[in-house]
Design a protein around this motif. Structure first.
Motif, mmCIF file in Angstrom:
data_model
loop_
_atom_site.group_PDB
_atom_site.id
_atom_site.type_symbol
_atom_site.label_atom_id
_atom_site.label_comp_id
_atom_site.label_asym_id
_atom_site.label_seq_id
_atom_site.Cartn_x
_atom_site.Cartn_y
_atom_site.Cartn_z
ATOM 1 N N ALA A 184 29.790 -40.863 4.474
ATOM 2 C CA ALA A 184 29.713 -41.631 3.125
ATOM 3 C C ALA A 184 28.562 -40.843 2.357
ATOM 4 O O ALA A 184 28.137 -41.418 1.616
ATOM 5 N N GLY A 185 28.166 -39.414 2.835
ATOM 6 C CA GLY A 185 27.142 -38.928 1.769
ATOM 7 C C GLY A 185 27.705 -38.292 0.645
ATOM 8 O O GLY A 185 28.750 -38.472 0.261
ATOM 9 N N ARG A 186 26.876 -37.149 0.408
ATOM 10 C CA ARG A 186 27.077 -36.567 -0.944
ATOM 11 C C ARG A 186 28.270 -35.711 -0.948
ATOM 12 O O ARG A 186 29.092 -35.849 -2.128
ATOM 13 N N GLU A 187 28.666 -35.185 0.168
ATOM 14 C CA GLU A 187 30.016 -34.445 0.396
ATOM 15 C C GLU A 187 31.182 -35.268 0.084
ATOM 16 O O GLU A 187 32.147 -34.845 -0.490
ATOM 17 N N ALA A 188 31.048 -36.476 0.750
ATOM 18 C CA ALA A 188 32.232 -37.616 0.490
ATOM 19 C C ALA A 188 32.366 -37.881 -0.692
ATOM 20 O O ALA A 188 33.329 -37.952 -1.540
ATOM 21 N N VAL A 189 31.169 -38.107 -1.648
ATOM 22 C CA VAL A 189 31.410 -38.670 -2.899
ATOM 23 C C VAL A 189 31.818 -37.504 -3.723
ATOM 24 O O VAL A 189 32.648 -37.538 -4.847
ATOM 25 N N ALA A 190 31.480 -36.220 -3.752
ATOM 26 C CA ALA A 190 31.872 -35.033 -4.163
ATOM 27 C C ALA A 190 33.359 -34.711 -3.998
ATOM 28 O O ALA A 190 33.794 -33.648 -4.515
ATOM 29 N N GLY A 191 33.857 -35.174 -2.821
ATOM 30 C CA GLY A 191 35.302 -34.730 -2.362
ATOM 31 C C GLY A 191 35.387 -33.395 -1.874
ATOM 32 O O GLY A 191 36.146 -32.797 -1.898
ATOM 33 N N ARG A 192 33.972 -32.951 -1.108
ATOM 34 C CA ARG A 192 33.901 -31.759 -0.496
ATOM 35 C C ARG A 192 33.852 -31.668 0.847
ATOM 36 O O ARG A 192 33.525 -30.744 1.525
ATOM 37 N N ALA B 34 28.647 -51.401 -3.007
ATOM 38 C CA ALA B 34 27.241 -50.832 -3.300
ATOM 39 C C ALA B 34 26.319 -51.078 -2.397
ATOM 40 O O ALA B 34 25.322 -50.099 -2.154
ATOM 41 N N GLY B 35 26.206 -52.266 -1.738
ATOM 42 C CA GLY B 35 25.173 -52.528 -0.758
ATOM 43 C C GLY B 35 25.258 -51.984 0.569
ATOM 44 O O GLY B 35 24.167 -51.393 0.871
ATOM 45 N N THR B 36 26.278 -51.570 1.188
ATOM 46 C CA THR B 36 26.514 -50.825 2.514
ATOM 47 C C THR B 36 26.414 -49.498 2.195
ATOM 48 O O THR B 36 25.973 -48.698 2.855
ATOM 49 N N HIS B 37 26.900 -48.909 1.021
ATOM 50 C CA HIS B 37 26.820 -47.666 0.578
ATOM 51 C C HIS B 37 25.088 -47.288 0.415
ATOM 52 O O HIS B 37 24.936 -46.205 1.025
ATOM 53 N N ARG B 38 24.301 -48.184 -0.134
ATOM 54 C CA ARG B 38 22.918 -47.968 -0.384
ATOM 55 C C ARG B 38 22.513 -47.983 1.049
ATOM 56 O O ARG B 38 21.342 -47.041 1.340
ATOM 57 N N HIS B 39 22.832 -48.847 2.118
ATOM 58 C CA HIS B 39 21.994 -48.923 3.361
ATOM 59 C C HIS B 39 22.529 -47.602 4.344
ATOM 60 O O HIS B 39 21.519 -47.234 4.915
ATOM 61 N N LEU B 40 23.787 -47.368 4.042
ATOM 62 C CA LEU B 40 24.189 -46.002 4.680
ATOM 63 C C LEU B 40 23.539 -44.720 4.251
ATOM 64 O O LEU B 40 23.021 -43.878 4.918
ATOM 65 N N THR B 41 23.234 -44.746 2.880
ATOM 66 C CA THR B 41 22.537 -43.536 2.456
ATOM 67 C C THR B 41 21.064 -43.684 3.094
ATOM 68 O O THR B 41 20.444 -42.562 3.289
ATOM 69 N N GLN B 42 20.314 -45.008 3.037
ATOM 70 C CA GLN B 42 19.017 -44.893 3.662
ATOM 71 C C GLN B 42 18.965 -44.486 5.110
ATOM 72 O O GLN B 42 18.198 -43.963 5.485
ATOM 73 N N LEU B 43 20.079 -45.010 5.820
ATOM 74 C CA LEU B 43 20.170 -44.471 7.208
ATOM 75 C C LEU B 43 20.347 -42.708 7.459
ATOM 76 O O LEU B 43 19.688 -42.270 8.056
ATOM 77 N N ASN B 44 21.064 -42.321 6.427
ATOM 78 C CA ASN B 44 21.406 -40.898 6.329
ATOM 79 C C ASN B 44 20.023 -40.136 6.117
ATOM 80 O O ASN B 44 19.620 -39.121 6.789
ATOM 81 N N ALA B 45 19.129 -40.580 5.019
ATOM 82 C CA ALA B 45 18.078 -40.100 4.777
ATOM 83 C C ALA B 45 16.740 -40.310 5.905
ATOM 84 O O ALA B 45 16.230 -39.359 6.229
ATOM 85 N N ALA B 46 16.940 -41.316 6.608
ATOM 86 C CA ALA B 46 15.959 -41.469 7.850
ATOM 87 C C ALA B 46 16.293 -40.686 8.761
ATOM 88 O O ALA B 46 15.303 -39.936 9.478
ATOM 89 N N TYR B 47 17.632 -40.433 9.190
ATOM 90 C CA TYR B 47 18.043 -39.531 9.993
ATOM 91 C C TYR B 47 17.545 -38.172 9.926
ATOM 92 O O TYR B 47 17.053 -37.527 10.817
ATOM 93 N N GLU B 48 18.028 -37.760 8.710
ATOM 94 C CA GLU B 48 17.897 -36.183 8.366
ATOM 95 C C GLU B 48 16.516 -36.101 8.622
ATOM 96 O O GLU B 48 16.053 -34.862 8.965
ATOM 97 N N ALA B 49 15.537 -36.972 8.016
ATOM 98 C CA ALA B 49 13.928 -36.759 8.046
ATOM 99 C C ALA B 49 13.567 -36.690 9.514
ATOM 100 O O ALA B 49 12.683 -35.704 9.813
ATOM 101 N N ARG B 50 14.232 -37.506 10.381
ATOM 102 C CA ARG B 50 13.591 -37.469 11.752
ATOM 103 C C ARG B 50 14.141 -36.214 12.514
ATOM 104 O O ARG B 50 13.408 -35.567 13.324
#
Length: 183
Positions: free
Chosen positions: A77-85, A104-120
């Motif tokens: 549910a990241g940037r590519e999903a939002v942009a349709g790519r 919105a709340g679940t999307h925000r949570h998943l966005t945080q998880l994506n960022a944390a995973y990518e950073a790690r």
């Protein structure tokens, strides 16, 4: 093997190299090099043979090439999903769990998880969504994987990709529709 399965595999096996490569390339997310190497293992006798050839290419690749392949995958549910790519395959897989229309709340949570995973780990979290029954299970799995050791996570990511490839190959080279989820 059903007649339609035989027809699909016969077409794949008889196709010119470039056409055959194009038939199997979508099975390995945005990684045509995998299909390019696997196509020469024809003839394939089943969807399992197609999947095994692709998976063997990935496992034989150097770690850096595998990580580059991991980076080709879209976030959940990241940037590519939002942009349709996203690829058609990823859209279907993520859409089945409602990742394309989160509140919105679940999307925000998943966005945080994506960022944390990518950073790690340095690449998106790859989960074989066909095996995930619901959004809660997905979030729980994602959170658990964030605690993994990097080497362990690399191995887990390879296993998830292998599962995705097997499921995609089964859907592509069987005559009966195979759902995005398994019982």
């Amino acid at each position: 093997m059903t007649p339609s399965q035989t027809d699909l595999l016969t077409r794949l096996n008889a196709a010119p190299r470039d056409a055959a490569r194009a038939m199997i390339a979508p099975l390995a997310e945005r990684s045509e090099w995998v299909a390019d190497a696997a196509v020469d293992q024809r003839p394939f006798t089943s969807d399992g043979d197609v999947a095994a050839a692709l998976i063997e290419v990935i496992l034989a690749a150097p770690a850096a090439r595998r990580v580059a392949m991991f980076r080709c995958h879209p976030e959940l549910a990241g940037r590519e999903a939002v942009a349709g790519r996203m690829t058609e395959e990823s859209q279907g897989e993520q859409g089945r769990l409602g990742l394309m229309s989160l509140d919105a709340g679940t999307h925000r949570h998943l966005t945080q998880l994506n960022a944390a995973y990518e950073a790690r780990f340095g690449y998106p979290c790859i989960i074989a969504l066909h095996r995930v029954p619901d959004l809660d299970t997905l979030l729980q799995s994602f959170e658990t994987r964030l605690t993994a050791d990097p080497v362990e996570e690399h191995v887990t990511t390879l296993a998830e990709i292998a599962s995705v490839i097997r499921a995609r190959a089964a859907r592509a080279f069987t005559s009966t529709p195979i759902p995005l989820t398994t019982p």
